[in-house]
Design an enzyme around this catalytic site. Sequence first.
Site, mmCIF file in Angstrom:
data_model
loop_
_atom_site.group_PDB
_atom_site.id
_atom_site.type_symbol
_atom_site.label_atom_id
_atom_site.label_comp_id
_atom_site.label_asym_id
_atom_site.label_seq_id
_atom_site.Cartn_x
_atom_site.Cartn_y
_atom_site.Cartn_z
ATOM 1 N N ALA A 137 0.819 -1.215 0.000
ATOM 2 C CA ALA A 137 0.000 0.000 0.000
ATOM 3 C C ALA A 137 0.851 1.262 0.000
ATOM 4 C CB ALA A 137 -0.912 -0.007 1.229
ATOM 5 N N GLY A 138 2.185 1.120 -0.051
ATOM 6 C CA GLY A 138 3.047 2.293 0.018
ATOM 7 C C GLY A 138 3.299 2.729 1.450
ATOM 8 N N LEU A 139 3.109 1.818 2.419
ATOM 9 C CA LEU A 139 3.332 2.155 3.827
ATOM 10 C C LEU A 139 4.526 1.393 4.399
ATOM 11 C CD1 LEU A 139 -0.383 2.308 5.037
ATOM 12 C CD2 LEU A 139 1.076 4.188 4.283
ATOM 13 N N SER A 142 7.577 -3.646 3.698
ATOM 14 C CA SER A 142 8.849 -4.358 3.488
ATOM 15 C C SER A 142 9.956 -3.814 4.390
ATOM 16 C CB SER A 142 9.257 -4.359 2.015
ATOM 17 O OG SER A 142 9.207 -3.079 1.490
ATOM 18 N N ASP A 186 12.668 4.621 3.887
ATOM 19 C CA ASP A 186 11.765 3.699 4.587
ATOM 20 C C ASP A 186 12.499 2.980 5.710
ATOM 21 O OD1 ASP A 186 10.282 4.527 2.463
ATOM 22 O OD2 ASP A 186 10.261 2.597 1.435
HETATM 23 C C1 GLA Z 1 9.690 3.934 -1.881
HETATM 24 C C2 GLA Z 1 11.184 3.762 -1.618
HETATM 25 C C3 GLA Z 1 11.758 4.972 -0.894
HETATM 26 C C4 GLA Z 1 11.372 6.272 -1.582
HETATM 27 C C5 GLA Z 1 9.886 6.298 -1.910
HETATM 28 C C6 GLA Z 1 9.506 7.481 -2.744
HETATM 29 O O1 GLA Z 1 9.000 3.949 -0.674
HETATM 30 O O2 GLA Z 1 11.415 2.601 -0.854
HETATM 31 O O3 GLA Z 1 13.158 4.839 -0.778
HETATM 32 O O4 GLA Z 1 12.141 6.474 -2.732
HETATM 33 O O5 GLA Z 1 9.452 5.132 -2.582
HETATM 34 O O6 GLA Z 1 9.685 8.644 -2.047
#
Ligand code: GLA
Length: 398
Positions: A137-139, A142, A186
Amino acid sequence: MPPATPEHANTIQQHVMDTFTERFGAPPTALVRAPGRVNLIGEHTDYNDGFVLPMALDRALWIALRPRDDDQVVLHALDFDDSVQIALPVTQPEAADGGLRKGWSEYVRGVAWALHEAGLTLRGWEGVIASDVPMGAGLSSSAAIELATARAFATVSGLDWHAAQFAQIAQRAENAWVGVKSGIMDQLISAAGVAGHAVLIDCRWLTLDPVPLPPETQIVILDTATRRELVGSAYNERRAQCEAAARSFGVPALRDVTLNQFEAAADALDPVIQRRARHVITENARTLQAAAAMRTGDPVELGRLMDASHISMRDDFEISRPEMDRMVEIAQAHPASFGARMTGGGFGGCAVALVRAEAADPFSAEVAAAYTAATGLEPKIYISAAADGAELISVPTA
Ligand code: GLA
């Protein structure tokens, strides 16, 4: 300490500990957690040596564990009802360029590999894993598994925990083992988050500057219920375009290009490279302005910058999609909202909104209903506090 441990976290802790005792015949000796994250602003700037402003979520991946006397890592993942056994040391080759390793256990293998590559001696352990970070979900589900795994290895192997060092090792696992050329954001925020704060990270020098959320505001995460396949390859393509832009300016990274320098040279650039570079250069400036707005407790300015960031991601970096744009427009139009934007790597997943705290519940319900009416999709909404980064919680021995 997190402001309040949410009910779901207590349940997960108990679940991994109880399942551990059932499966391994004795209670765990340690419990580790590493959070997911939401990025307030500063997207695709980290691998350009730039600035990001994420916060760690009160949603995390938990591992109940106990050391073993041999060199095996034996794990059960409750969310997948799947078990693996990994022999240490992990020494296979890196992922071939463009090849992606898939599946939850590859993050564990990758971290074991990267720790070994860093010259650290690892002991075996057994563990049970569960997470309430939404996946894909982009959170940063991982990063949560990577950092919790690193924390587990550090605990059983007697390694001192240094957040930035382990974040870099986890990033190496993601880049060279899993095969996604992600930046450091992240892993670093999952390692070093600060309760109640977002953290301004300078991704060149890895300096961390916690900034409090504006008073009487709440962060609301809006999951569009859209996902895109092949995110890894689209991500790696964006990164390559940014590197090409930096080369054409003769600098190590786009961090080193000012807006004036960019504007003076923009016409000579390939149009796609020009748009990618403009996003990164303007986003770095917005991120620094956003941290300044947070320090003065100015949610209106922070919200304005979030709105501008979304336009830049949509039009210049081209990582949004129609459903995401709808979600962001609906959130921005709500009277309780200061601003909203897509968050994370892109191509689907979640938006993040800055909302008046007292209206967070009606905001969530009304935005969800309007989004369903517009798209036919059922969003998930998470009202989330900012939590601490990866930690070891000692387990009381009976
Ligand atoms: C993913 C990557 C991060 C960053 C974002 C975009 O989450 O893991 O390192 O580049 O995309 O900001």
